[in-house]
Design a protein around this motif. Structure first.
Motif, PDB file in Angstrom:
ATOM      1  N   GLU A   1       0.821  -1.214   0.000  1.00 14.94           N
ATOM      2  CA  GLU A   1       0.000   0.000   0.000  1.00 14.94           C
ATOM      3  C   GLU A   1       0.857   1.268   0.000  1.00 14.94           C
ATOM      4  O   GLU A   1       0.338   2.370  -0.132  1.00 14.94           O
ATOM      5  CB  GLU A   1      -0.935   0.015   1.226  1.00 14.94           C
TER       6      GLU A   1
ATOM      7  N   ARG B   1       3.335   3.614  -1.812  1.00 14.54           N
ATOM      8  CA  ARG B   1       3.784   3.874  -3.176  1.00 14.54           C
ATOM      9  C   ARG B   1       5.310   3.992  -3.216  1.00 14.54           C
ATOM     10  O   ARG B   1       5.907   4.623  -2.351  1.00 14.54           O
ATOM     11  CB  ARG B   1       3.160   5.172  -3.694  1.00 14.54           C
TER      12      ARG B   1
ATOM     13  N   GLN C   1       8.237   6.568  -8.145  1.00 15.66           N
ATOM     14  CA  GLN C   1       7.131   7.178  -8.880  1.00 15.66           C
ATOM     15  C   GLN C   1       7.038   8.692  -8.661  1.00 15.66           C
ATOM     16  O   GLN C   1       6.256   9.364  -9.336  1.00 15.66           O
ATOM     17  CB  GLN C   1       5.798   6.529  -8.467  1.00 15.66           C
TER      18      GLN C   1
END
Length: 312
Positions: free
Chosen positions: A168, A170, A174
């Motif tokens: 969960e 990230r 990114q």
């Protein structure tokens, strides 16, 4: 406090009956949507678009849309069964050091108190965790949602921190526009460290307040009293171009101001020496070249003698 969950902590063959209470509360000021035309608050209606009628809570189930417009349905008992909520157990899987867990994993804090005859086992677990400096990693299901949890000692109370699962979180990869391998200037780094040192202080939660909530409450009180209030717009901040100048100004701003020694100390001060000339001050500066000294003009009599010498 309102009990939000009842169950037990289990580690090995030890069973500790507990009650759970929310450790935090949301103090956000809630506002309702109002129809500007007539001033009435708007209501939300649970309405079925096919049956064209309002639906009561007891008629509502949960479903997962696996294709557009196609759902699989679940009832409350099914969800409780697969989440583990039915057995009401917090099963400690491992004991770890708190420092090993990054704060990004933590969600919400709950307090645990012993239930019924669980005081002795509760005290035993709490003291054992304090003496070893460990916290328990467990799994827990609250309101049909399964979570990881960290069980730790907070003062003289056991607390549960619900946690995100690793998938969960990230990945940092990114995040766009992260800086590359550019080197930081040594002088800027030194001054930044100096600023951090001057701003460092022991953590005191009481010194931090929700300034937005305080200003909003004040504004509400003025409006209730019928006063017309205008809030001055804040000046937009410009982008800092000169980092060194910004760091230096920040350090100067946080420097402690020297206390006034008072009139008694002023009397003891030695008399000041006569001020040096501008040229002398410049020459005695920080190793800099002195400014050129302007040549003074000779008196009138000396000018005449100079002319005679030149004529001869």
């Amino acid at each position: 406090m309102h009990t939000v969950w009842k169950g037990a902590i289990s580690f090995g063959l030890v069973h500790v009956p507990v009650k759970m209470f929310s450790a935090t509360e949301d103090k956000d000021i809630s506002m309702r949507y109002i129809h500007k035309e007539c001033g009435s608050p708007l209501s939300y209606v649970r309405k079925c678009p096919v049956c064209d009628k309002e639906v009561e809570w007891e008629e509502i189930g949960k479903g997962y849309e696996y294709e557009k417009g196609k759902f699989v349905m679940f009832d409350k008992e099914e969800l409780e069964q697969i989440s583990g909520q039915a057995d009401k157990n917090i099963v400690i899987l491992d004991f770890v050091d708190l420092q090993e867990i990054d704060p990004i994993y933590f969600q919400k804090t709950y307090y645990l108190s012993p239930d019924q005859t669980g005081s002795n086992a509760y005290k035993l677990l709490m003291n054992a965790m304090k003496d070893t400096g460990k916290i328990g990693i467990a799994q827990i299901a609250i309101r049909s949602k399964s979570s990881l949890a960290a069980i730790r000692v907070l003062d003289e109370c056991l607390a549960v921190e619900t946690m995100f699962y690793p998938d969960e979180i990230r990945p940092i990869a990114q995040v766009p526009n992260l800086p590359g391998q550019e080197e930081v200037k040594e002088k800027e780094l030194t001054m930044a460290k100096m600023l951090i040192e001057q701003l460092s202080t022991p953590f005191d939660a009481a010194k931090y307040t929700d300034q937005y909530r305080e200003r909003l409450l004040d504004l509400i009180q003025h409006k209730v009293a019928g006063e017309e209030v205008r809030v001055a717009p804040t000046q937009p901040q410009t982008n800092v171009v000169d980092l060194m100048a910004a760091l230096q100004a920040s350090i100067e701003a946080v420097k402690p101001v020297a206390a006034d020694p008072g009139p008694a100390a002023a009397k003891k001060r030695p008399a000041r020496k006569p001020a040096a000339s501008t040229a002398q001050q410049t020459a005695a500066g920080d190793g800099l070249s002195p400014a050129p000294i302007k040549k003074e003009e000779a008196p009138p009599n000396e000018k005449k003698l100079e002319k005679r010498r030149t004529a001869q």
